[in-house]
Design an enzyme around this catalytic site. Sequence first.
Site, short mmCIF file in Angstrom:
data_model
loop_
_atom_site.label_atom_id
_atom_site.label_comp_id
_atom_site.label_asym_id
_atom_site.label_seq_id
_atom_site.Cartn_x
_atom_site.Cartn_y
_atom_site.Cartn_z
CB THR A 60 -0.90 0.07 1.26
OG1 THR A 60 -0.07 0.00 2.42
CG2 THR A 60 -1.93 -1.04 1.29
CB SER A 62 2.14 5.21 4.10
OG SER A 62 3.04 4.13 4.14
CG HIS A 67 3.76 9.32 3.25
ND1 HIS A 67 2.88 9.12 2.21
CD2 HIS A 67 4.56 8.22 3.26
CE1 HIS A 67 3.16 7.96 1.60
NE2 HIS A 67 4.16 7.40 2.23
CD GLU A 116 9.01 -2.26 -3.07
OE1 GLU A 116 8.65 -1.45 -2.21
OE2 GLU A 116 8.70 -3.47 -3.02
CB THR A 222 8.04 -10.18 3.49
OG1 THR A 222 7.91 -9.39 2.30
CG2 THR A 222 6.89 -9.91 4.43
N1 SAH Z 1 6.27 3.82 1.84
C1 SAH Z 1 5.79 3.27 0.59
C2 SAH Z 1 5.31 1.83 0.65
C3 SAH Z 1 4.89 1.26 1.97
S1 SAH Z 1 4.32 -0.43 1.87
C4 SAH Z 1 4.67 4.13 0.05
O1 SAH Z 1 4.07 4.89 0.81
O2 SAH Z 1 4.37 4.02 -1.14
C5 SAH Z 1 5.81 -1.29 2.26
C6 SAH Z 1 6.68 -1.60 1.09
O3 SAH Z 1 7.79 -2.35 1.58
C7 SAH Z 1 6.03 -2.45 0.00
O4 SAH Z 1 6.17 -1.81 -1.22
C8 SAH Z 1 6.81 -3.77 0.05
O5 SAH Z 1 6.94 -4.39 -1.22
C9 SAH Z 1 8.15 -3.29 0.59
N2 SAH Z 1 8.96 -4.34 1.23
C10 SAH Z 1 8.56 -5.32 2.07
N3 SAH Z 1 9.62 -6.09 2.45
C11 SAH Z 1 10.73 -5.56 1.84
C12 SAH Z 1 12.11 -5.90 1.84
N4 SAH Z 1 12.58 -6.93 2.53
N5 SAH Z 1 12.95 -5.14 1.10
C13 SAH Z 1 12.49 -4.08 0.37
N6 SAH Z 1 11.19 -3.72 0.32
C14 SAH Z 1 10.31 -4.44 1.06
#
Ligand code: SAH
Length: 230
Positions: A60, A62, A67, A116, A222
């Site tokens: 998602t 955020s 933010h 990401e 994850t």
């Molecule tokens: N701050 C961003 C997304 C938040 S959601 C925004 O506002 O758009 C969290 C994000 O972390 C997701 O896009 C997910 O794919 C990423 N994520 C989860 N585990 C990760 C990892 N181990 N390394 C890099 N990104 C990761």
Amino acid sequence: MAWRCTGNTSAELIANLAKHGIIKSEVVTNAMAKVDRAHYVLDKANAYEDSPQYIGYDATISAPHMHAHALQYLLPYIKPGSRVLDVGSGSGYLVAVLYHLVSSSSGTSGKVVGIEHIPELVKFSVDNLKKDGLGGALDDGRVEIVEGDGRKGYAPAALYDVIHVGAAAPVLPDALVNQLASPGRMFIPVGTGSQAIWQVDKDENGDVTKTPLFDVMYVPLTDRKPKPIF
Ligand code: SAH
């Protein structure tokens, strides 16, 4: 708190965040005003709603108030010229706001790296940043979106004055603490069952202080899901 800040336009959303005391500084107002959230969401009709929105791949964008909170906590460590890492950069929205905070009209420019792990979201965020006018910054490396495991940080561009983490870590990753400059500040959700935002400060001598700020619910950091065989 969330929905109260919803607006019909980008300007209205930002004005509401300021009116409710979530944005506390003109610097954050000005930087957020330069970024149109409509470029970073899938459903443009809800772009200025103060809630998280699904962007695919279990991720998602955020909520704007989250933010804004993060930016306010990090602001004392961000100035034109600063180096910033955004872990789990998803839509790229925060990377864009951070870029405006590290750049000045006189030409001083820092660097913002988003990391990401979902390749489709890397592409989505790069496209979004280009639509939002940051193609030049991507071309010359003032903004970089890297595909990788954010729990390891991104050593090639370290050290960072500021690290923002957009997904929850079960424990504070050492690699991120190591890549924080002295002085530097990290904003990171930590925990499994219950989570809290930790503010992690490294002082001039390299001493680290961890301060829990408030409880939150973030998606976890994850491993990437393996691709299905069929
Ligand atoms: N701050 C961003 C997304 C938040 S959601 C925004 O506002 O758009 C969290 C994000 O972390 C997701 O896009 C997910 O794919 C990423 N994520 C989860 N585990 C990760 C990892 N181990 N390394 C890099 N990104 C990761």
